[in-house]
Design a protein around this motif. Structure first.
Motif, short mmCIF file in Angstrom:
data_model
loop_
_atom_site.label_atom_id
_atom_site.label_comp_id
_atom_site.label_asym_id
_atom_site.label_seq_id
_atom_site.Cartn_x
_atom_site.Cartn_y
_atom_site.Cartn_z
N LEU A 1 -13.22 7.50 6.96
CA LEU A 1 -12.57 8.07 8.14
C LEU A 1 -12.46 9.56 7.97
CD1 LEU A 1 -9.60 5.58 8.43
CD2 LEU A 1 -11.87 5.35 9.41
N ARG B 1 -7.57 -4.34 18.23
CA ARG B 1 -8.50 -4.63 17.13
C ARG B 1 -9.93 -4.24 17.52
NH1 ARG B 1 -8.39 -7.72 12.69
NH2 ARG B 1 -6.38 -8.64 13.25
N VAL C 1 -10.21 -0.30 17.74
CA VAL C 1 -10.00 0.48 16.52
C VAL C 1 -10.79 -0.10 15.34
CG1 VAL C 1 -8.28 1.40 14.92
CG2 VAL C 1 -7.74 1.19 17.34
N MET C 2 -10.44 -1.28 14.89
CA MET C 2 -11.16 -1.88 13.77
C MET C 2 -12.63 -2.12 14.13
SD MET C 2 -8.96 -2.07 11.30
CE MET C 2 -9.46 -3.34 10.12
N LYS D 1 -14.17 -0.31 16.37
CA LYS D 1 -14.66 1.02 16.76
C LYS D 1 -15.16 1.08 18.21
CE LYS D 1 -15.81 2.35 12.05
NZ LYS D 1 -16.81 2.94 11.14
N SER E 1 -8.57 9.30 10.73
CA SER E 1 -7.43 8.64 10.10
C SER E 1 -6.23 8.61 11.03
CB SER E 1 -7.07 9.35 8.79
OG SER E 1 -6.85 10.73 9.01
N HIS F 1 -6.28 8.32 14.33
CA HIS F 1 -6.45 7.24 15.31
C HIS F 1 -5.99 5.91 14.72
CE1 HIS F 1 -9.62 10.03 17.11
NE2 HIS F 1 -8.74 9.85 18.07
N TYR F 2 -6.37 5.66 13.46
CA TYR F 2 -5.97 4.41 12.81
C TYR F 2 -4.45 4.37 12.62
CZ TYR F 2 -10.75 2.94 11.86
OH TYR F 2 -12.05 2.52 12.00
N SER G 1 -1.73 1.69 14.12
CA SER G 1 -0.72 1.02 13.29
C SER G 1 0.67 1.19 13.89
CB SER G 1 -0.75 1.59 11.87
OG SER G 1 0.33 1.11 11.10
N ILE H 1 -5.20 -2.42 9.10
CA ILE H 1 -5.45 -1.02 9.43
C ILE H 1 -5.07 -0.11 8.27
CG2 ILE H 1 -4.62 0.89 10.86
CD1 ILE H 1 -4.63 -1.00 13.24
N ARG I 1 -7.62 -0.29 5.69
CA ARG I 1 -8.80 0.50 6.06
C ARG I 1 -8.59 1.96 5.68
NH1 ARG I 1 -12.73 0.11 10.18
NH2 ARG I 1 -12.68 -2.14 9.74
N LEU I 2 -7.40 2.47 5.90
CA LEU I 2 -7.09 3.85 5.54
C LEU I 2 -7.24 4.06 4.04
CD1 LEU I 2 -3.95 4.48 7.79
CD2 LEU I 2 -6.19 5.56 8.03
#
Length: 273
Positions: free
Chosen positions: A1, A69, A72-73, A75, A88, A90-91, A95, A141, A144-145
């Motif tokens: 990210l 989901r 974001v996840m 995309k 980062s 956006h994620y 959250s 999420i 993912r970060l």
């Protein structure tokens, strides 16, 4: 990210909401969700609609989770919003949206109980079934970060494997470590503008643990032959330790790197470096 260049939340997320002492940044989609939910709660008081209204609330909450989901996840927002990439921030905002809705659900249940006919009030608890789904999504999420910084850390140390440590032409500290620490600090600055303190600490500690572990593993085995090489390795370790200290995590992570530096390269640094 990709990290964000600034530390302020992006447009559409400049409004804050507070639930039970918790602070959340809310995007426009959350505000729209609130408006629709309020209408459904009002419909629950209509004698012929209580069950339909309750089911609609449950379906709407799950739809919000699913769409978030996907955007974001998955995309999907890159296409629907024309974004070049998801950062980062956006994620982190996603959250926050999920955390806000999860915190809202118990209050939503109470509002439904007050509006539903007496014989239907026990069914209002059904709305809380979505909370574990929201929290699991939020956890994914945050994972993912962490993994995004882990990937950058892996790239850094793969590059350092073949770095010309003993060359007279290479700067101090090494470019890969300098870039990693720059990304690390930008990443933390971006998240600190959005995530609450407790989540920020958890994410930062996990990321710092990855960087510290990889650093200890790599520099404990690195054996430059020249004075320049030893100084370069020493400066890398000092640079990494300083970056870890800026994350606000346990000092033990940075201290372990400082101690290794002192043990491996005792003659390659001064007290002020």
């Amino acid at each position: 990210l990709p990290p964000d260049a600034d530390s302020s939340p992006p447009g559409g997320a400049r409004q804050q909401a507070h639930i039970g002492g918790q602070r959340f940044w809310v995007v426009n989609a959350v505000l729209i969700l609130l408006h629709i939910l309020a209408e459904y709660v009002q419909c629950a008081s209509i004698p012929v609609l209580p069950t339909d209204a309750l089911n609609a609330v449950c379906e709407l909450l799950r739809m919000f989770n699913t769409q978030t989901r996907s955007l974001v996840m998955g995309k999907g927002a890159m296409h629907t919003a024309g974004l070049a990439n998801l950062t980062s921030k956006h994620y982190a905002l996603a959250s926050q949206a999920l955390g806000f809705v999860a915190a809202l659900v118990p209050m939503l249940r109470i509002a439904l109980e007050q509006n539903l006919p007496i014989k239907h009030r026990d069914t209002a608890r059904k709305v809380e079934d979505v909370i574990p789904e929201l929290k699991e999504h939020q956890r994914e999420i945050l994972d993912r970060l962490v993994n995004s910084m882990k990937d950058r850390t892996d790239v850094c140390f793969r590059t350092l494997q073949s770095w010309p440590w003993d060359s007279d032409m290479v700067s101090y500290p090494s470019d890969p470590m300098r870039n990693l620490c720059k990304d690390l600090n930008s990443f933390h600055r971006s998240l600190s503008a959005v995530l609450p303190t407790d989540q920020l600490l958890v994410v930062s500690t996990r990321i710092a643990s990855v960087v510290a572990a990889r650093s200890l593993e790599f520099y404990s085995k690195l054996d430059p032959s020249s004075t320049n090489g030893k100084k370069r390795a020493s400066e890398d370790m000092a640079f990494a330790a300083a970056s870890l200290q800026q994350l606000g995590v346990s000092a033990d992570l940075a201290t372990s790197l400082v101690k290794l530096r002192q043990r491996r390269f005792p003659n390659s640094f001064t007290q002020t470096s």
